[in-house]
Write a protein that holds these residues in place. Structure first.
Motif, short mmCIF file in Angstrom:
data_model
loop_
_atom_site.label_atom_id
_atom_site.label_comp_id
_atom_site.label_asym_id
_atom_site.label_seq_id
_atom_site.Cartn_x
_atom_site.Cartn_y
_atom_site.Cartn_z
N SER A 14 1.12 -1.36 -0.05
CA SER A 14 0.07 0.18 0.01
C SER A 14 1.05 0.86 -0.39
CB SER A 14 -0.84 -0.09 1.11
OG SER A 14 -0.37 0.30 2.59
N ILE A 15 2.27 0.62 -0.01
CA ILE A 15 3.11 2.67 0.26
C ILE A 15 3.42 2.55 -0.91
CG2 ILE A 15 5.47 2.96 1.40
CD1 ILE A 15 4.22 1.18 4.16
N ALA A 20 2.93 4.95 -6.15
CA ALA A 20 2.48 5.24 -7.67
C ALA A 20 1.45 6.57 -8.01
CB ALA A 20 2.36 3.97 -8.04
N TYR A 21 0.54 6.56 -7.03
CA TYR A 21 -0.72 7.48 -7.31
C TYR A 21 0.37 8.94 -7.29
CZ TYR A 21 -3.39 10.98 -5.97
OH TYR A 21 -4.71 12.04 -5.95
N HIS A 22 1.24 9.17 -6.05
CA HIS A 22 1.78 10.52 -6.92
C HIS A 22 2.87 10.66 -7.97
CE1 HIS A 22 0.92 12.67 -3.03
NE2 HIS A 22 0.87 11.46 -1.92
N GLU A 28 6.78 12.75 -12.37
CA GLU A 28 7.98 12.41 -11.77
C GLU A 28 8.81 11.78 -10.76
OE1 GLU A 28 8.70 16.66 -9.62
OE2 GLU A 28 8.85 17.58 -11.55
N ARG A 29 9.36 11.56 -10.68
CA ARG A 29 10.48 9.83 -9.90
C ARG A 29 10.08 10.27 -8.36
NH1 ARG A 29 13.85 5.57 -10.57
NH2 ARG A 29 14.99 5.15 -8.85
N VAL A 30 9.67 9.46 -7.60
CA VAL A 30 9.30 9.45 -6.18
C VAL A 30 10.69 8.80 -5.30
CG1 VAL A 30 7.43 9.38 -4.09
CG2 VAL A 30 6.58 9.71 -6.50
N ILE A 78 4.46 1.48 -11.43
CA ILE A 78 4.18 2.35 -13.08
C ILE A 78 4.25 1.29 -14.73
CG2 ILE A 78 4.75 4.75 -14.10
CD1 ILE A 78 2.98 4.14 -10.90
N GLU A 79 5.30 1.22 -14.43
CA GLU A 79 5.78 0.41 -16.18
C GLU A 79 4.07 -0.48 -16.46
OE1 GLU A 79 9.53 -0.61 -17.19
OE2 GLU A 79 9.87 0.93 -16.32
#
Length: 87
Positions: A14-15, A20-22, A28-30, A78-79
């Protein structure tokens, strides 16, 4: 990279989902996310502890910083999401 991520609990995942949401919103990379926002939203403590135990994050009372491998994992998520769009 997979070894450190195998068998992650849903609480730990979940973290990464939050990151991934952000990532999707910002483009941008988080490198870090908020752990507690002061408005009642908080990352699951067991998930944070699990990721810390694996050396994937370092956490303070209010933030969670991702290791390079954890940042790469978010990019992999994300991919994977993008690979399923339109199917």
């Amino acid at each position: 990279m997979a070894d450190g991520f195998d068998g992650l609990s849903d609480k730990a995942l979940s973290i990464f989902t939050f990151a991934a949401y952000h990532r999707l919103l910002s483009g941008e990379r988080v490198a870090s996310v908020i752990r507690k926002d002061g408005a009642g939203h908080e990352a699951d403590p067991e998930g944070v502890s699990e990721l810390e135990g694996r050396g994937l994050v370092s956490a303070s009372d209010t933030g969670i910083a991702f290791s390079e491998a954890a940042q790469d994992f978010v990019e992999t998520l994300i991919e994977a999401l993008r690979g399923r769009v339109g199917r």
